[in-house]
Design an enzyme around this catalytic site. Structure first.
Site, PDB file in Angstrom:
ATOM      1  N   GLU A   1      11.284  25.305  -6.694  1.00 53.10           N
ATOM      2  CA  GLU A   1      11.686  23.939  -7.011  1.00 53.10           C
ATOM      3  C   GLU A   1      12.686  23.936  -8.176  1.00 53.10           C
ATOM      4  OE1 GLU A   1       8.309  21.521  -7.565  1.00 53.10           O
ATOM      5  OE2 GLU A   1       9.465  19.674  -7.727  1.00 53.10           O
TER       6      GLU A   1
ATOM      7  N   ARG B   1      -2.749  36.038  -2.422  1.00 56.86           N
ATOM      8  CA  ARG B   1      -3.595  35.682  -1.275  1.00 56.86           C
ATOM      9  C   ARG B   1      -3.151  36.365   0.002  1.00 56.86           C
ATOM     10  NH1 ARG B   1      -2.981  29.685  -2.230  1.00 56.86           N
ATOM     11  NH2 ARG B   1      -1.715  30.351  -3.993  1.00 56.86           N
TER      12      ARG B   1
END
Ligand code: AMP
Length: 171
Positions: A95, A58
């Site tokens: 994460e 993006r």
């Protein structure tokens, strides 16, 4: 129209507990997309930006349009193994584990003034990695620009030395 109204919230995507910010309605709107690009460009119009750096996927869309608008070049940052020439790399924490972004070694130089762009600022890990990629070349960072900032994740805290512009804040 309010830019926020072009963003679609998708709960539990790509996994439970995440509210994914779907920007495709904004991209599909000639008015929304133009307003987003023009508003960011105004903030950096006098910064002397020579290169806009954006990561796949993006970041390519916003970065390409901003580079055109600012009269700058566009530099892609990509996942490992995608770029064909010699690369420099920066790692960032996910994460679970570590990811890497690469940039062509000769894409940015010490005379460049760089604007770093992405759609969403979340934890700031990818933005910090792009900042490292640009700074390693000796270039100056004009700032970082995002369509959306997830304020509650505190990503801005990783970018304290730089101007950070976000058009939409999620608190
Ligand atoms: P971070 O490194 O945590 O700041 O994550 C930023 C990257 O993850 C950006 O490239 C975003 O496109 C993507 N991202 C993170 N959180 C979201 C979210 N809630 N909705 C959409 N994209 C996200």
């Amino acid at each position: 129209m309010n830019l926020e109204s072009y963003i679609r919230d998708i709960p539990d995507f790509p996994k439970e507990g995440i509210v994914f910010k779907d920007i495709t309605p904004l991209l599909a709107s000639p008015e929304g997309f133009r307003q987003a690009i023009d508003t960011i460009a105004e903030q950096f119009a006098d910064a002397g930006v020579t290169k806009v750096l954006g990561a796949e996927a993006r970041g390519f869309i916003f970065g390409g349009a901003l580079a055109y608008k600012l009269g700058a070049g566009f530099i892609p940052a990509r996942k490992p193994g995608k770029l064909p020439w010699q690369t420099t790399k920066a790692e960032y924490a996910l994460e679970y584990g570590i990811d890497t972004l690469e940039m062509h070694l000769d894409a940015i130089g010490p005379d460049d003034v760089v604007l770093i762009v992405d759609d969403v600022l979340a934890t700031g890990g990818t933005a910090a990695a792009k900042t490292e990629l640009a700074e390693c070349t000796g270039a100056r960072i004009a700032g970082l620009a995002f369509l959306i900032e997830l304020d509650f994740l505190g990503g801005r805290g990783k970018l304290t030395d730089h101007k950070v512009v976000s058009l939409i804040h999620v608190t």
